[in-house]
Design a protein around this motif. Structure first.
Motif: not given
Lengths: 351, 249, 67
Positions: A270-275
């Motif tokens: 949701e924070e934009g971390v591609k995990i």
């Protein structure tokens, strides 16, 4: 459309085993498995099977062994201390090529330890089926539904490979309640049992051996086992990818650690971390190829999350992970349950 | 001339008895095979064998058998019987398997009244592994782990397993016999047959302890073993029916 | 008329039948079997009374009795 029912993991797993054609359950009460044994004590006889509250875990696993020699579908369940006690029996079942299912609802700590959930029996279950170096096929559910599905399929799996199947269910999975769909009763599960009845007059005798004694012949048995494990690696590996396609960071975890980490994956996405996360469902055979395939040109770091100290699962991931990818570990132990926030924080440290 | 006695058909004509020359464990297995033949239960019989000399029966009997883990023979045997109640499960164990490592399983199998027949061969030693002390070794008896003779202070008194089992309420039939002469062999055969019939006809637990002696580890000539049993061993372990609550005569 | 037949390959020459025979008709033979045992032989079979004592005590079921 099948209805979902709210059930405790242990109880749902027991019902699933019964619907998979379970003929005999032998177990000794041990937290956090106890509710499974309690449910079995009345439900299995009601369904026409044999329930035995065994005097101890060595007796329980051997009752399973004897029932399996008779061709029956047999199950035992325990936790860490009992799992230690069962090692000889599991070894014998491997040597004797006997199907059977062993559920370890994992607790924590050494010796009597603590009754709270952990993942501390990984090595014990995966590295060797007791003494002698043979292997169990090891499954790790991460939800009550998956616990149900794995137990339901485990007897077919055990019979397909003539081998024990160990289900490593973290204590949490056994104890928690979730909505679950219970599958229908299987039919035609008693072929092995029927084949081992009295049979025709004058038929050849059947001799069950858990081992042979001549070293050259023992070696041949080991070679046959190696071929079986190679086959498992080819056809029996199971894992789940969660948001891995574009992932620059990967969590690798199994069981409840994966379940908890999925919360961190969602929050970070949701924070934009591609995990993303790779979640082994079979611990043995280990998803070697999937780990090897993690591309250093895409993935910047891997975080293995497990509830055990010192690490065990981490070491197996490290064995196959490209050495150029930084590999980190995030753990809690002793019954301390890791939280999504802790996993999130661990990821942030490596971003 | 008519043949009035021969090897039972339930002993494999191609099989070999693995027991030492002169060891009457072989006599016990022969009696079990004769009972299986006379009751016509060859295809129903399963012989779980304990770890120890019992395993020598495996390649000699011509009916189903299963190896077990040390001491767990009654557990795996009853596991088999539970899923094949139509079968006849005759559990063959020695004094290490049933009285030492398997004590819990022996007692609880009896206490739950599992419908199996336990044949405990008591030779007062761990024969197969070279002659170590057993829980049934006599006081003063030498063994490789009691080289100066077994002492009460170190190991306690010999355990009388038949009497111990008979203290439990559930077991239907408990007896002890010996096989050191013709008369006792014939009596013991009847004990075995009755015990097996109790499993078959009354679905109840039965137990027969049979006294033998390990000719190899005693270090005395085979010809002297019968009198050793008569004069020494049977003073410690008494033969006879200890408990019989069956409806068979 | 009576006699015993000893399965020479099954016999281990243990001698339990020697003492069991009330007529002392059984002894260790001169020949050995493939295991190296001097297997039991009956002598003076005409004195055999077919009591079966030898066969009953034999731990190897090596003796058959005929009458």
């Amino acid at each position: 459309m099948a209805k979902k029912v709210l059930m405790q993991g242990n109880v749902a797993a027991a019902e699933a085993a019964i619907r998979a054609g379970l003929n005999l359950y032998a177990g000794y009460p041990i937290t956090p498995q106890t509710t499974l044994t309690e449910y079995m004590s009345w439900r299995l006889p009601e369904a026409g099977g044999q329930f035995i509250q065994a005097e101890c875990e060595p007796a329980a696993i051997n009752m399973v062994l004897g029932a399996s020699v008779g061709g029956a579908r047999a199950l035992t369940a325990t936790s860490g201390p009992g799992f230690s006690l069962m090692q000889e029996g599991i070894s014998a079942m491997c040597g004797g090529k006997l199907p059977g299912v062993i559920i370890n609802v994992m607790r924590s700590g050494a010796g009597g330890g603590s009754i709270v959930s952990s993942q501390a029996d990984y090595n014990l279950a995966v590295k060797s089926a007791g003494h002698g170096g043979l292997r169990s096929l090891v499954l790790a559910p991460y939800s009550v539904q998956e616990f149900v599905d794995m137990v339901y399929n485990s007897f077919d799996l055990a019979e397909k490979y003539n081998n024990p199947v160990v289900i490593l269910a973290d204590g949490m999975i056994g104890q928690m309640h979730e909505p679950v769909i219970i599958p229908e009763f299987k039919t035609g599960t008693d072929a092995r049992l029927k084949a081992r009845g009295p049979g025709e007059k004058g038929r050849p005798k059947r001799v069950f051996k858990d081992t042979v004694s001549v070293p050259a012949l023992v070696e041949k048995e080991y070679d046959a086992a190696c071929a079986k494990y190679d086959l498992w690696q080819k056809e029996a590996v199971e894992y789940e990818d969660m948001l891995t396609e574009d992932a620059e960071y990967l969590i690798i975890a199994f069981g409840s650690a994966a379940r908890i980490s999925s919360g961190a994956v969602k929050a970070l996405r949701e924070e934009g971390v591609k995990i993303g996360m790779v979640r082994p469902k079979t611990l043995y055979p280990f998803p070697k190829e999937r780990i090897k395939a993690i591309d250093k040109n895409q993935v910047k770091a891997v975080l293995t999350v497990e509830m055990a100290r010192p690490v065990m699962f981490y070491d197996d991931v490290a064995l196959y992970l490209d050495r150029d990818i930084p590999h980190y570990s995030c753990t809690r132990a002793g019954g301390v349950i890791i939280t999504p926030d802790e996993v999130e924080e661990a990821v942030r440290k490596i971003l | 001339m008519e043949c009035i006695y021969k090897k039972p058909a339930t002993l494999d004509p191609k099989g070999k008895s693995g027991f030492c020359p002169g060891c009457t464990y072989g006599t016990v297995v022969k009696l079990i095979a004769e009972v299986v033949e006379e009751l016509d239960i060859r295809e129903r019989t399963m012989l779980p064998m304990g770890v120890g000399c019992a395993v020598s029966a495996r390649d000699w009997v011509d009916f189903d058998s299963m190896m077990s883990l040390h001491g767990r023979t009654t557990a795996s045997g009853l596991g088999y019987k539970r899923v094949h109640p139509e079968g006849v499960t005759i559990i063959l164990q020695g004094d290490g398997d049933a009285v030492a490592i398997g004590m819990a399983e022996s007692v609880h199998t009896a206490n739950r009244g599992e419908p199996v027949t336990v044949i405990l061969v008591n030779n007062q030693i761990y024969g197969r592994t070279g002659g170590q002390m057993a829980p049934t070794t006599l006081i003063g008896q030498k063994s490789t782990t009691s080289v100066a003779g077994k002492r009460v202070e170190d190991a306690g008194y010999p355990i009388h397993m038949a009497e111990l089992i008979a203290t439990l309420k559930t077991p239907r039939f408990v007896a002890r016999g010996s096989v050191h002469n013709v008369k006792e062999i014939l009596k013991t055969k009847e004990l075995i047959k009755k015990a097996v019939r109790i499993q078959m006809e009354e679905n109840a637990y039965s137990f027969v302890e049979i006294v033998t002696a390990c000719t190899t580890n005693l270090g005395i000539p085979t010809s002297e073993v019968p009198s050793y049993i008569e004069d020494v061993v049977l003073k410690e372990f008494k033969t006879g029916v200890i408990k019989d609550e069956s409806n068979l005569n | 008329m009576a006699k015993i037949v000893v399965d020479s390959e099954a016999c281990k020459g243990c001698g339990l039948c020697f003492s069991a025979c009330p007529k002392k008709l059984i002894k260790a033979g001169e020949d050995i079997n493939s295991s190296g045992f001097n297997y039991a032989v009956q002598v003076n079979a005409e004195q055999c009374i077919a009591c079966k004592f030898c066969a009953i005590v034999c731990p190897d079921a090596a003796i058959s009795v005929y009458r």
